[in-house]
Design a protein around this motif. Structure first.
Motif, short mmCIF file in Angstrom:
data_model
loop_
_atom_site.label_atom_id
_atom_site.label_comp_id
_atom_site.label_asym_id
_atom_site.label_seq_id
_atom_site.Cartn_x
_atom_site.Cartn_y
_atom_site.Cartn_z
N ALA A 128 0.83 -1.21 0.00
CA ALA A 128 0.00 0.00 0.00
C ALA A 128 0.87 1.26 0.00
CB ALA A 128 -0.93 0.00 1.21
N ARG A 129 1.96 1.26 0.78
CA ARG A 129 2.84 2.43 0.79
C ARG A 129 3.52 2.60 -0.57
NH1 ARG A 129 4.03 0.34 5.70
NH2 ARG A 129 6.08 -0.39 5.08
N GLY A 130 3.82 1.49 -1.20
CA GLY A 130 4.38 1.57 -2.55
C GLY A 130 3.39 2.18 -3.54
N LEU A 131 2.11 1.83 -3.42
CA LEU A 131 1.08 2.44 -4.27
C LEU A 131 1.08 3.96 -4.11
CD1 LEU A 131 -1.98 0.04 -3.68
CD2 LEU A 131 -0.63 0.23 -5.77
N TYR A 132 1.19 4.39 -2.85
CA TYR A 132 1.18 5.83 -2.59
C TYR A 132 2.39 6.51 -3.22
CZ TYR A 132 0.76 10.30 -0.21
OH TYR A 132 0.63 11.64 0.03
N ILE A 190 -2.42 14.77 -3.73
CA ILE A 190 -3.28 13.61 -3.49
C ILE A 190 -4.50 13.99 -2.66
CG2 ILE A 190 -3.34 11.38 -2.25
CD1 ILE A 190 -0.51 10.90 -3.42
N ARG A 191 -4.35 15.04 -1.84
CA ARG A 191 -5.48 15.50 -1.03
C ARG A 191 -6.65 15.94 -1.92
NH1 ARG A 191 -2.84 19.36 1.60
NH2 ARG A 191 -1.85 17.77 2.92
N VAL A 249 -4.49 7.21 2.24
CA VAL A 249 -4.98 8.39 1.51
C VAL A 249 -6.02 9.16 2.34
CG1 VAL A 249 -4.44 7.46 -0.76
CG2 VAL A 249 -6.69 7.00 0.23
N HIS A 250 -6.80 8.43 3.15
CA HIS A 250 -7.76 9.11 4.02
C HIS A 250 -7.02 9.98 5.03
CE1 HIS A 250 -11.42 9.77 6.34
NE2 HIS A 250 -10.76 9.39 7.43
N SER A 304 -10.51 12.01 -0.39
CA SER A 304 -11.89 11.54 -0.21
C SER A 304 -12.04 10.14 -0.79
CB SER A 304 -12.85 12.50 -0.92
OG SER A 304 -14.18 12.07 -0.79
N VAL A 305 -12.41 9.20 0.06
CA VAL A 305 -12.64 7.81 -0.39
C VAL A 305 -14.15 7.63 -0.54
CG1 VAL A 305 -12.32 5.38 0.15
CG2 VAL A 305 -10.58 7.04 0.83
N HIS A 306 -14.60 7.47 -1.77
CA HIS A 306 -16.04 7.40 -2.05
C HIS A 306 -16.61 5.99 -1.92
CE1 HIS A 306 -16.34 11.41 -4.51
NE2 HIS A 306 -15.76 11.55 -3.33
N MET A 307 -15.82 4.99 -2.27
CA MET A 307 -16.31 3.62 -2.23
C MET A 307 -15.19 2.67 -1.80
SD MET A 307 -18.62 3.12 -5.66
CE MET A 307 -19.71 4.40 -6.28
N ILE A 308 -15.56 1.69 -0.99
CA ILE A 308 -14.67 0.58 -0.68
C ILE A 308 -15.51 -0.70 -0.68
CG2 ILE A 308 -12.92 1.82 0.63
CD1 ILE A 308 -14.37 1.17 3.18
N SER A 309 -14.91 -1.79 -1.10
CA SER A 309 -15.67 -3.04 -1.15
C SER A 309 -14.86 -4.18 -0.60
CB SER A 309 -16.11 -3.37 -2.59
OG SER A 309 -14.99 -3.77 -3.37
N ASP A 310 -15.56 -5.18 -0.10
CA ASP A 310 -14.95 -6.46 0.26
C ASP A 310 -15.82 -7.56 -0.32
OD1 ASP A 310 -17.13 -6.66 1.95
OD2 ASP A 310 -15.97 -6.59 3.81
#
Length: 973
Positions: A646-650, A692-693, A713-714, A719-725
């Motif tokens: 995840a940090r690599g993605l950022y 990124i903000r 990122v939060h 702004s995180v609009h959607m997350i899914s599992d």
């Protein structure tokens, strides 16, 4: 009907015994009827009159033969009766008659799945799709099915269908049963059945089928299966995989005289096309009384015998001819599955045993009959000692890539090789040759495997079966271990392992090579899970040859820190066992097992004192085995390893958004500029965070990667609009609040559905793909592969690329976009950040944990001397402790690794973005081209790299490893 002895609690109910005795029970005994009544009264909330009415309906008012009752136990029939009654009551209370609703009772008893439904088109198709999904989700098992039409006298509109589906591991496993069945067949069939053919026939069948044969008194049924099986064996030898027969003999002893139509075809074709096969009968209005399918394993191919029984009065000569022609045409033209994983394993095994002439014959077959699954055997042959075999294999691969069949373009491994061949045309600096594209033999050296290892596992206690796979390349293999019921295959692991190579090359990690593996199946729970993990750990140690200097696995889908910890303990156990054998003199120093400890783990087995110490000191031994696997929980791992992907993605997204200001990769990758990089970093992050903000995100997958990235990122203010599992999607178009709480809950095993609170947003149950279609700046697919495709027919869990609205697709998962979908989106101006770049933080975190383990055990000086330490790490170590860091340095502060992680991710991402913009090529091609340049600098394009690897394994375990172990930690200034 099988019964379970119970106390007859309720036969004292008024008049029950007399009413039960008065029923027509020609197919079941009075005892079985009493047991059924008793079970219903004891288990379900049903009144005596309702139970009696239901039993009477089942026994006297339906056209059911003995097969129906023989297929079900008392508990199962009671479950179906109770479920039907409950649903009938619910439908009646809603006045639902005529509304299209119907009975839909489903249940599972062990490996037996029951579907009892109203005979409506919608429910029949829904059930057939459920059966197909069941077969697809359990690829190791072979299935058999019995299906009955339950007709109620005088009320055809109330007809029901019962489907009984059973899964089991292929093959008859009980010798006693085998002998009994063979004797039974020889006795019944006489001269028709030769002893060898009978044994062969039974050996291909499932155990459930053999049990059914023993209880079926009809000689004709036995003879029909045996005769058609022999015909299919002959047809398979001629390359024909479809066989159709319609019995000319009428089965006259049924309530309605009937005939049997039987279709034999490959298992995967049948599974994928079950609904359309049924549709042939439905569209012609041909009712059937019962259906069966049985699975037979014939050589390396699974075949299905699908039998349909139809009233004899309906089969006219015209219908006979139509059914034969229609089934034959449909079966021949049906789209098949990829070649099954087990069949590719057999193919690889045969290749390994073949001589050069045999391999050339196999190559001819792979040229004449092109399948995308053959790419793995073709790449396997690139390591063959015979030059002609290697050349033909390479030419065949190139032909597959340049002139692909339609299905190849959507294959992950085909796409991986295609991108490598494309990147190989980009001129890069080759030492001694200047800038040029790669030659064919140089491409071969990059993509070939050192080993493809596989093993079938069967747990005798639970009946669970799995396929173990591990692949590695020349160098130190590096790649995760996946565990999944369907998403593990030779082709899939080949793609992932080759991408792991290019992740490592792009990052500039020395020695790391192709590596990936998996478990096709599920781990199970409790003791079963422990046994599966123990077996896989032994497979890795003994067969795949893992070790810090050979192959270093890590976690992946379905395999987290706890599983890695368990595998680490097993690997340590195996090493301890071999060391104890050396210490006691039962294992010679020249033996393969001793050599494995020396070459793969760096243990000087010639040092008797060291061997004796390690054999009795488990914690001391773990110093050697710790670097054999990464992602371990507790003190044996690095803290930065958690959330590294995840940090690599950022970092990659930050580079992309800020490239107009920060575009010099040398700043971060040149060890002599460390001070300048450290001074610039705060400024870089201020700009990155501000960029990124301003972005909005939708994230598919809320696990180790997606969840951690959402939290990052939060926290930055985005702004995180959607997350899914796996349960669905949480939607809040103004931004989901309290993301950090959701991340913590997910880490503890909770699903989004149980964590959503008022004010967080709307949870859409069952919809896992919604984030992929969100109107946001960045969509992050962080679940499984191939969720965005260009397929005309969408499978569950995937979307068409035309529905993607985001400007950036940040690929957190491996292969979430098919190659065609990625090209489609790029052609339309979307920026796709490929998996091999975007999620490379995972392998970088693993590398840093691995090198830290080596330094702790062997010392920084020695590990650096053998070229195992990344130049950026070396520069940071010198910065923090000054010049002269030598052999006595055995611990490095994690701040060094944390900074190294950021600098390496940032610098290599910048290099690829710069190359892509200069050459007008995709980011994927640019990253691979940078990797090829790194491979050339490391000597991987000729024999020198292999010589260096051999030198490392031969000489690293030298007496000097017993030198002073004084710890001198590196302390950040």
């Amino acid at each position: 009907m099988e019964t379970t002895p119970t106390v007859l609690y309720h036969l004292s109910d008024s008049g029950v015994r007399d009413k039960l005795r008065g029923m027509d029970t020609r197919f079941v005994s009075d005892k079985e009827v009493y047991a059924l009544y008793n079970h219903l009264r004891h288990t379900y909330d049903l009144k005596p009159d309702t139970i009696l009415d239901s039993i009477e309906t089942v026994l006297t008012k339906t056209d059911l033969g003995p097969y129906f009752y023989r297929s079900l136990s008392t508990e199962e029939i009671a479950f179906l009766i109770a479920g039907s009654r409950y649903q009938e009551a619910m439908l009646t209370s809603r006045h639902a008659s005529g509304s299209g609703e119907g009975i839909n009772v489903t249940g599972r008893f062990g490996n037996k799945h029951l579907f009892f439904i109203s005979e409506t088109r919608e429910l029949v198709r829904e059930t057939l799709e459920a059966i197909k999904a069941l077969m697809r989700e359990n690829p190791v098992q072979s299935f058999r099915m019995s299906s009955y039409v339950v007709c109620l006298e005088g009320n055809p509109d109330a007809n029901r269908r019962l489907y009984i589906v059973e899964g089991e591991t292929p093959g008859v496993r009980k010798p006693g049963l085998m002998r009994h069945a063979a004797h039974h067949m020889e006795e019944k069939l006489g001269a028709v059945a030769g002893k060898k053919e009978v044994v062969d026939f039974l050996g291909t069948a499932t155990e459930g089928f053999v049990h059914a044969l023993l209880h079926n008194q009809r000689i004709r049924t036995l003879e029909n299966y045996f005769t058609s099986w022999k015909r299919v064996v002959r047809r398979l030898k001629k390359g024909k995989t479809v066989h159709i027969c319609i019995d000319q003999n009428i089965i006259a002893d049924e309530p309605v005289p009937e005939r049997r139509l039987q279709l034999w075809l490959p298992y995967e074709n049948f599974r994928n096309n079950l609904t359309s096969i049924e549709g042939i009968f439905e569209k012609k209005g041909i009712p059937f009384t019962r259906q069966y399918f049985e699975t037979f394993v014939m050589g390396n191919r699974r075949m299905v015998a699908f039998s349909t029984y139809i009233a004899d009065s309906l089969i006219t000569p015209e219908l006979d001819g139509f059914l034969r022609n229609e089934l034959s045409t449909r079966s021949i033209l049906m789209k098949g599955d990829p070649i099954p994983t087990g069949q590719i394993g057999d193919f690889l095994g045969n290749l390994g045993l073949a001589d050069s002439r045999g391999k050339l014959a196999y190559l001819g077959r792979m040229q004449a009959h092109r399948h995308k699954e053959y790419l793995i055997p073709l790449v396997f042959l690139l390591s063959d000692p015979n030059e002609r075999v290697r050349k033909i294999a390479f030419d065949t691969i190139r032909n597959y890539l340049m002139a692909p069949d339609g299905e190849m373009k959507s294959d992950y491994y085909w796409a991986t090789l295609y991108h490598i061949f494309a990147a190989a045309t980009v001129p890069v600096e080759i030492p001694g040759s200047g800038k040029r594209a790669l030659f064919g033999d140089e491409i071969s050296r990059l993509v070939r495997f050192r080993g493809i290892h596989y093993e079938s596992y069967f747990d005798d206690y639970s009946g669970k079966s799995c396929l173990f796979i591990r692949m590695n390349g020349e160098g130190i293999g590096k790649g995760g271990i996946r565990c999944h019921k369907t998403h593990v295959s030779f082709s899939g692991e080949g793609a992932l392992s080759t991408n792991m190579l290019f992740k490592s090359l792009g990052l500039g990690i020395p020695y790391y090579a192709t590596g990936k593996g998996g478990i096709l199946g599920s781990l199970g729970k409790g003791e079963v899970r422990e046994r599966v993990l123990a077996a896989y750990g032994r497979f890795l140690f003994k067969k795949a040859g893992i070790g810090p200097f050979s192959d270093v696995p890590a976690g992946d889908v379905g395999v987290g820190p706890s599983e890695i910890g368990a595998l680490f303990e097993i690997i340590t156990d195996e090493a301890a066992r071999d060391l104890a054998a050396i210490a006691e003199g039962s294992l010679e120093l020249q033996a393969e097992r001793s050599d494995r400890l020396r070459r793969h783990f760096g243990i000087n087995v010639a040092d008797a004192a060291l061997v004796a110490t390690l054999a009795s000191d488990r914690e001391g031994l773990k110093g050697y085995t710790s670097s054999a696997i990464t992602g371990k929980p507790g003190g044996r791992g690095l803290a930065l390893r958690t959330g590294a992907t995840a940090r690599g993605l950022y970092e990659v997204l930050a580079v992309l958004k800020g490239f107009h200001r920060y575009s010099d990769p040398d700043l971060w990758l040149n060890p002599s500029r460390i001070d300048e990089a450290l001074d610039t970093e705060p400024e870089f992050y201020n700009a990155a965070d501000a960029n990124i903000r301003m972005l909005s995100f939708a994230i598919q997958g809320f696990g180790k990667v997606g969840g951690a990235f959402a939290g990052i990122v939060h926290a930055k203010g985005a702004s995180v609009h959607m997350i899914s599992d796996a349960g669905g999607t949480l939607v809040n178009l103004r931004g989901i609040p309290q993301v950090e709480r959701l991340v913590q809950g997910a880490a503890s095993g909770k699903g989004l559905a149980e964590m959503v609170e008022k004010g967080m947003g709307r949870f859409v149950e069952g919809d896992t793909t919604r984030p992929l279609t969100a109107m946001v700046d960045v969509v992050v697919p962080a679940a499984l592969e191939e969720v965005v495709t260009l397929d005309a027919e969408m499978r569950t869990g995937a979307i068409h690329a035309s529905r993607v609205e985001a400007d950036y697709i940040l690929q957190g998962a491996n292969g979430p976009l098919t190659p065609e979908a990625e090209t489609y989106l790029e052609d339309r101006g979307r920026i796709s950040i490929p998996d091999i770049l975007a999620n490379a933080g995972g392998v970088l975190g693993s590398y840093l944990e691995w090198v830290d383990g080596l330094i702790k055990m062997f010392g920084y000086g020695k590990v650096t001397k053998y070229g195992l330490v990344h130049p950026v790490v070396q520069g940071l170590v010198r910065h923090h402790c000054g010049q002269g860091c030598g052999e006595d340095l055995h611990a490095v502060d994690e701040l060094v690794y944390s900074r190294a992680f950021r600098f390496i991710m940032r610098g290599t991402a910048m290099g690829s973005v710069r190359l892509a913009s200069e050459r007008r090529i995709s980011l994927r091609t640019a990253w691979m081209a940078e990797g090829i340049a790194a491979a050339a600098r490391e000597g991987r394009l000729d024999d020198s790299f292999g010589d260096r690897v051999a030198h490392l394994r031969t000489h690293f375990a030298s007496p000097e490893q017993g030198a002073s172990q004084n710890v001198r930690p590196v302390v950040a200034r």
